[in-house]
Design a protein around this motif. Structure first.
Motif, PDB file in Angstrom:
ATOM      1  N   LEU A 234      -6.937  -1.014   2.042  1.00 15.37           N
ATOM      2  CA  LEU A 234      -6.150   0.027   2.702  1.00 15.37           C
ATOM      3  C   LEU A 234      -5.982   1.247   1.794  1.00 15.37           C
ATOM      4  O   LEU A 234      -6.063   2.394   2.252  1.00 15.37           O
ATOM      5  N   SER A 235      -5.730   0.998   0.511  1.00 13.39           N
ATOM      6  CA  SER A 235      -5.569   2.105  -0.454  1.00 13.39           C
ATOM      7  C   SER A 235      -6.860   2.911  -0.550  1.00 13.39           C
ATOM      8  O   SER A 235      -6.845   4.148  -0.605  1.00 13.39           O
ATOM      9  N   PHE A 236      -7.992   2.195  -0.586  1.00 13.88           N
ATOM     10  CA  PHE A 236      -9.295   2.859  -0.650  1.00 13.88           C
ATOM     11  C   PHE A 236      -9.487   3.789   0.549  1.00 13.88           C
ATOM     12  O   PHE A 236     -10.006   4.903   0.418  1.00 13.88           O
ATOM     13  N   MET A 237      -9.048   3.337   1.731  1.00 11.36           N
ATOM     14  CA  MET A 237      -9.230   4.114   2.950  1.00 11.36           C
ATOM     15  C   MET A 237      -8.206   5.248   3.078  1.00 11.36           C
ATOM     16  O   MET A 237      -8.519   6.312   3.602  1.00 11.36           O
ATOM     17  N   LEU A 238      -6.971   5.014   2.605  1.00 12.53           N
ATOM     18  CA  LEU A 238      -5.876   5.943   2.897  1.00 12.53           C
ATOM     19  C   LEU A 238      -5.627   6.996   1.820  1.00 12.53           C
ATOM     20  O   LEU A 238      -5.022   8.023   2.110  1.00 12.53           O
ATOM     21  N   ILE A 239      -6.058   6.756   0.596  1.00  7.87           N
ATOM     22  CA  ILE A 239      -5.781   7.721  -0.479  1.00  7.87           C
ATOM     23  C   ILE A 239      -6.369   9.103  -0.175  1.00  7.87           C
ATOM     24  O   ILE A 239      -5.693  10.123  -0.368  1.00  7.87           O
ATOM     25  N   PRO A 240      -7.619   9.215   0.309  1.00  9.23           N
ATOM     26  CA  PRO A 240      -8.123  10.561   0.666  1.00  9.23           C
ATOM     27  C   PRO A 240      -7.262  11.244   1.726  1.00  9.23           C
ATOM     28  O   PRO A 240      -7.020  12.459   1.640  1.00  9.23           O
ATOM     29  N   LEU A 241      -6.797  10.478   2.715  1.00  9.70           N
ATOM     30  CA  LEU A 241      -5.926  11.050   3.742  1.00  9.70           C
ATOM     31  C   LEU A 241      -4.593  11.487   3.136  1.00  9.70           C
ATOM     32  O   LEU A 241      -4.067  12.559   3.464  1.00  9.70           O
ATOM     33  N   PHE A 242      -4.058  10.668   2.226  1.00 10.57           N
ATOM     34  CA  PHE A 242      -2.792  11.031   1.578  1.00 10.57           C
ATOM     35  C   PHE A 242      -2.955  12.292   0.743  1.00 10.57           C
ATOM     36  O   PHE A 242      -2.057  13.136   0.696  1.00 10.57           O
ATOM     37  N   ASN A 243      -4.108  12.439   0.069  1.00  9.79           N
ATOM     38  CA  ASN A 243      -4.354  13.653  -0.711  1.00  9.79           C
ATOM     39  C   ASN A 243      -4.290  14.890   0.178  1.00  9.79           C
ATOM     40  O   ASN A 243      -3.768  15.939  -0.226  1.00  9.79           O
ATOM     41  N   GLN A 244      -4.802  14.767   1.397  1.00 11.83           N
ATOM     42  CA  GLN A 244      -4.738  15.886   2.349  1.00 11.83           C
ATOM     43  C   GLN A 244      -3.297  16.176   2.735  1.00 11.83           C
ATOM     44  O   GLN A 244      -2.879  17.343   2.775  1.00 11.83           O
ATOM     45  N   LEU A 245      -2.525  15.137   3.020  1.00  9.14           N
ATOM     46  CA  LEU A 245      -1.132  15.325   3.406  1.00  9.14           C
ATOM     47  C   LEU A 245      -0.320  15.925   2.260  1.00  9.14           C
ATOM     48  O   LEU A 245       0.556  16.760   2.476  1.00  9.14           O
ATOM     49  N   ALA A 246      -0.602  15.479   1.032  1.00  6.37           N
ATOM     50  CA  ALA A 246       0.153  15.950  -0.128  1.00  6.37           C
ATOM     51  C   ALA A 246      -0.281  17.345  -0.567  1.00  6.37           C
ATOM     52  O   ALA A 246       0.447  18.021  -1.303  1.00  6.37           O
ATOM     53  N   GLY A 247      -1.470  17.778  -0.120  1.00  3.35           N
ATOM     54  CA  GLY A 247      -1.950  19.104  -0.503  1.00  3.35           C
ATOM     55  C   GLY A 247      -2.452  19.179  -1.927  1.00  3.35           C
ATOM     56  O   GLY A 247      -2.597  20.261  -2.489  1.00  3.35           O
ATOM     57  N   LYS A 248      -2.763  18.034  -2.515  1.00  3.69           N
ATOM     58  CA  LYS A 248      -3.278  17.998  -3.887  1.00  3.69           C
ATOM     59  C   LYS A 248      -3.993  16.668  -4.112  1.00  3.69           C
ATOM     60  O   LYS A 248      -3.749  15.689  -3.392  1.00  3.69           O
ATOM     61  N   ILE A 249      -4.856  16.620  -5.106  1.00  5.37           N
ATOM     62  CA  ILE A 249      -5.599  15.405  -5.413  1.00  5.37           C
ATOM     63  C   ILE A 249      -4.799  14.599  -6.433  1.00  5.37           C
ATOM     64  O   ILE A 249      -4.890  14.827  -7.639  1.00  5.37           O
ATOM     65  N   ILE A 250      -4.009  13.658  -5.956  1.00  6.54           N
ATOM     66  CA  ILE A 250      -3.228  12.842  -6.900  1.00  6.54           C
ATOM     67  C   ILE A 250      -4.134  11.855  -7.626  1.00  6.54           C
ATOM     68  O   ILE A 250      -3.890  11.499  -8.777  1.00  6.54           O
TER      69      ILE A 250
ATOM     70  N   THR B  14       0.837  -1.217   0.000  1.00  9.71           N
ATOM     71  CA  THR B  14       0.000   0.000   0.000  1.00  9.71           C
ATOM     72  C   THR B  14       0.865   1.258   0.000  1.00  9.71           C
ATOM     73  O   THR B  14       0.633   2.186  -0.786  1.00  9.71           O
ATOM     74  N   ALA B  15       1.859   1.278   0.890  1.00 12.85           N
ATOM     75  CA  ALA B  15       2.748   2.445   0.960  1.00 12.85           C
ATOM     76  C   ALA B  15       3.481   2.639  -0.353  1.00 12.85           C
ATOM     77  O   ALA B  15       3.561   3.762  -0.886  1.00 12.85           O
ATOM     78  N   CYS B  16       4.006   1.545  -0.906  1.00 15.51           N
ATOM     79  CA  CYS B  16       4.744   1.631  -2.169  1.00 15.51           C
ATOM     80  C   CYS B  16       3.835   2.109  -3.300  1.00 15.51           C
ATOM     81  O   CYS B  16       4.227   2.953  -4.108  1.00 15.51           O
ATOM     82  N   PHE B  17       2.610   1.587  -3.329  1.00 18.86           N
ATOM     83  CA  PHE B  17       1.695   1.932  -4.419  1.00 18.86           C
ATOM     84  C   PHE B  17       1.263   3.395  -4.338  1.00 18.86           C
ATOM     85  O   PHE B  17       1.198   4.095  -5.355  1.00 18.86           O
ATOM     86  N   ILE B  18       0.970   3.872  -3.112  1.00 17.97           N
ATOM     87  CA  ILE B  18       0.557   5.281  -2.961  1.00 17.97           C
ATOM     88  C   ILE B  18       1.703   6.212  -3.356  1.00 17.97           C
ATOM     89  O   ILE B  18       1.485   7.222  -4.038  1.00 17.97           O
ATOM     90  N   ILE B  19       2.924   5.868  -2.943  1.00 16.60           N
ATOM     91  CA  ILE B  19       4.076   6.689  -3.347  1.00 16.60           C
ATOM     92  C   ILE B  19       4.252   6.628  -4.860  1.00 16.60           C
ATOM     93  O   ILE B  19       4.566   7.639  -5.503  1.00 16.60           O
ATOM     94  N   TYR B  20       4.047   5.445  -5.440  1.00 11.88           N
ATOM     95  CA  TYR B  20       4.148   5.290  -6.892  1.00 11.88           C
ATOM     96  C   TYR B  20       3.167   6.226  -7.599  1.00 11.88           C
ATOM     97  O   TYR B  20       3.515   6.895  -8.582  1.00 11.88           O
TER      98      TYR B  20
END
Length: 795
Positions: A354-370, A32-38
């Motif tokens: 996990l990706s389904f749950m965490l991607i919205p949170l990651f978008n907030q951390l990244a400051g953009k909608i990846i 999950t971490a690798c894929f989100i960073i990818y």
């Protein structure tokens, strides 16, 4: 046969639930971490790739050389560059200029200060792929006072009606402008960002001054060119010196300021350019997170390999029996790789969730909608599935090699001996895991300390309880400022053209240096009123500030900073007072020197700064407030604004918050770095938990004997943990130089930064040891507190 392999694999997973859970959880978190960073890295690298002619589009930038320095402009050129490049070089198909502004737009009772409003040439839509949903791209920005709105902006003013051909009031000065087009909203992965474009031919009407098309010294335009197919950008750039000599050579020699043009490929501007633009990223951050993704994935794979090889003895007899009845080594290897793939596919299912749950949170951390979500693009799920297959195969190769290599005679006789090399490899992999985790922990500490340093460093001015308003040169701004003195809680107010952290202009300047010569250079320039230096508490180190008591201060006076003093060669600031200056048609004397203050972010060194009084440039009002009853004071200020400046929205910000916004990119980097460091530590601890669990099971009877002989629980815990803690300490020693070198290189990107100290390594090391010890102790305490009778009953 395959069906039998699947049954065997499934039974093994069910029989060893704890190890199976650790393997699946570790792999799924790592994937999950690798894929989100990818996805994040892919998004960062996708900027401006949607333009069909992106490979032929270049940004033109300029460096200005003076007798004393070479000035790197912030990604801009003078206005005539674009016009003359297209005229002089047949390989240039089109040229486009941009100039950002914040126009006030009004339609009836609806009005907004549009911060993303940009002046652009008519060739904009021939160069860039910003599709129009209505209007003609050839003529949309051709005529003066023409506007193209984004779909979202159009809806804001016109609702669901067709805006084409309708008029709006521009700039608050009742200038009619016509809507000539509506474009699709510019995607987030574009380094050119705008909610509306205004035709560049409107320059005269908007600003009330002649066009800048012949002003070679006015560097205020982003310039892009589209080359014809087959044109060589390097050959074109080699002709720029002659081009500038022809058009600007004589004036440049007189001013002793020569422009040197160069080209930046459009696809490199966002990540690789060192100059400012609409938005910018960092290729170094992309590299850092790419490495983190690989390391997290490696840690997860190491867990799987370690646990599988550690438990090899449990499957030794199965391997022996299969070999005796005729199974070939490659068949056994295939079976074990298949089991590894099965675990990876189970991890894939968990990873999708996990990706389904965490991607919205990651978008907030990244400051953009990846990406809106993993299911937004079916290709994402397919990519994650392929990743899980690859991980399953890679992670299963070594364990399958180990398990299939057992000799049946030794195995069936019970003479299985774990090789020293395999044991060393297992220990080496644990060291590798924790070395990476400790490097990430040190990095997190250093990044956090640097951000704290930037926010707590003395900036040289007082930003506390200061509210500022951009009046945008409203005709009633003076009345509004005068009314502020009657509001309780307002301590003082002052005018300026710029505020710290908000950018500023630079001006061609001639200042008298220590040799008595008029030194020619380009200097940063602030326009301030008589109260600015006092209100911002800038410290005067020589001379005096501006004062209405001296009539010449409004037209013939300048204050400079200490860096400007040093650039002129003076050892003592007092020596610069009384010297001559000439700047943008103004001539006079230097009346004072202020101590250096950070008018830009700490990413940049303090530059030479000049300050002058010019009421015609004043647009910012800085208001010093009492700390008491702040909400009530702000409410009163708003009421005065709405009464005196009814045609503009009331928009304000606090200076301290505004200044800190310059570090949002670093904040996001810190948050992402911290979260991925936590994930790396979590996965490493999962592996350590699995190994300690297996080690405890293998030594159950030994622990029982020791307890019968009087060993305490603490002795048992230390017995089980000491070996693992030694590995963590070795990892710490390996991580030290790696972390020190890597973070020092990262800190080099800051003009002002902390120094890495011993306590940062100590905190990271102690945290790693403590976390490892707690992880191992969970199983150690369980074994130490168990009844030894149960462990010895089978003997």
């Amino acid at each position: 046969m395959i069906k039998n392999y699947i049954k065997t694999a499934w039974r093994g997973l069910v029989r060893n639930k704890a190890f199976s859970l650790i393997n699946v959880l570790g792999l799924s978190v790592g994937m999950t971490a690798c894929f989100i960073i990818y996805m994040y890295v892919g998004f960062e690298r996708s900027y401006d790739t949607f333009h069909t002619r992106a490979d032929r589009i270049y940004k033109v930038v300029a460096d200005v050389k003076t007798p004393t320095e070479t000035i790197t402009t912030q990604g801009v050129t003078s206005a005539p560059v674009a016009i003359n490049l297209k005229q002089d070089f047949p390989e240039v198909e089109e040229a486009v200029r941009f100039a950002g502004d914040g126009f006030l737009l009004r339609k009836g009772d609806v009005f907004f200060q549009e911060k993303k409003s940009v002046l652009a040439d008519s060739a904009l839509f021939d160069v860039f792929d910003f599709p129009l949903v209505s209007g003609n791209k050839k003529t949309a920005l051709k005529e003066p006072m023409s506007i193209v709105l984004s779909q979202t902006t159009a809806k804001k003013y016109f609702g669901n009606t067709n805006p084409l051909g309708q008029q709006v009031l521009l700039t608050g000065a009742a200038i009619n402008a016509t809507i000539t087009g509506v474009m699709k909203d510019i995607p987030e992965n574009s380094q050119i960002q705008a909610d509306l474009f205004v035709s560049m031919s409107s320059y005269r009407q908007i600003y009330g001054v002649p066009t800048a098309d012949s002003e070679w010294t006015n560097h205020g335009f982003y310039t892009y060119i589209l080359l014809k197919p087959g044109a060589d950008a390097k050959k074109l750039a080699s002709k720029f010196p002659a081009f500038m000599e022809y058009h600007h050579g004589r004036q440049a020699r007189e001013l002793q300021m020569q422009d040197y043009l160069s080209l930046e490929p459009l696809r490199d501007v966002y990540l690789r350019s060192k100059r400012d633009g609409f938005v910018s990223g960092s290729i170094n951050n992309v590299y850092i997170f790419s490495v983190i993704a690989v390391f997290i994935l490696l840690i997860a794979c190491v867990n799987f390999i370690n646990l599988t090889t550690a438990r090899s003895a449990e499957r030794a007899k199965e391997v022996g029996v299969r070999k005796v009845i005729g199974a070939a080594r490659f068949q056994l290897a295939g079976q074990f790789i298949g089991e590894s793939v099965m675990i990876a596919l189970m991890a894939f299912v968990v990873s999708v969730f996990l990706s389904f749950m965490l991607i919205p949170l990651f978008n907030q951390l990244a400051g953009k909608i990846i990406t809106p979500g993993i299911f937004h693009n079916p290709l994402h799920v397919l990519e994650l599935f392929v990743l899980s297959l690859v991980i399953g195969v890679i992670a299963g190769i070594y364990p399958s090699f180990v398990l299939s290599s057992f000799k049946p005679v030794n195995v069936l006789r019970g003479h299985l001996v774990t090789g020293t090399q395999r044991l060393l490899l297992r220990k080496g992999l644990v060291v590798f895991q924790f070395a990476i985790s400790i490097v990430l922990m040190v990095g997190t500490i250093v990044v956090a300390a640097q951000l704290k340093y930037m926010r707590s460093r003395d900036l040289g001015f007082n930003k506390a309880h200061t509210l500022f308003i951009n009046t945008n040169f409203d005709k009633n701004k003076d009345r509004f400022k005068q009314s502020l003195s009657g509001i309780p809680g307002v301590l003082s107010s002052c005018y300026s053209a710029f505020i710290p952290g908000g950018g500023n202009t630079a001006a061609y300047s001639e200042l008298e240096n220590k040799n008595g010569e008029m030194q020619k250079t380009n200097m940063d320039l602030y326009f301030v009123d008589f109260d600015y230096i006092h209100q911002y508490q800038l410290q005067l180190v020589a001379g005096r500030g501006f004062s209405p008591a001296f009539k010449t201060d409004s037209t013939q006076a300048m204050v400079i900073n200490e860096t400007a003093v040093r650039s002129l060669g003076y050892a003592n600031p007092k020596d610069a007072v009384g010297k001559n200056y000439s700047q943008w048609g103004s001539k006079g004397k230097i009346i004072g020197v202020v101590k250096d203050f950070h008018f830009q972010s700490l990413l940049q060194p303090v530059k030479p700064l000049t300050m002058r009084y010019d009421p015609g440039t004043f647009t910012m009002i800085s208001i010093k407030l009492s700390s008491k009853n702040l909400p009530e004071t702000i409410k009163n200020i708003e009421q005065h604004w709405r009464q005196i400046v009814p045609n503009r929205p009331f928009e304000y910000a606090f200076l301290d918050t505004f200044f800190d916004e310059q570090y949002h990119a670093e904040d996001r980097f810190s948050n992402l770095f911290f979260n991925f460091a936590i994930l790396a530590i979590f996965i490493s601890c999962l592996g350590l938990l699995g190994l300690s669990l297996y080690s405890t099971l293998q030594r159950t009877k030994e622990i029982g004997v020791r307890k019968v002989l009087g060993a305490r629980a603490t002795n048992i815990v230390m017995l089980l943990s000491s070996g693992f803690l030694k590995l963590v300490l070795i990892a710490f020693l390996i991580a030290l130089p790696v972390a020190w070198l890597g973070m020092n290189k990262w800190l080099d990107g800051f003009a002002y930064h902390i120094h890495i100290t011993w306590w940062m390594f100590a905190v990271a090391g102690l945290t790693a040891v403590l976390v490892a010890f707690l992880t191992i102790s969970i199983q150690g305490l369980k074994a130490a507190l168990a009844n030894p009778v149960r462990a010895l009953r089978s003997e």
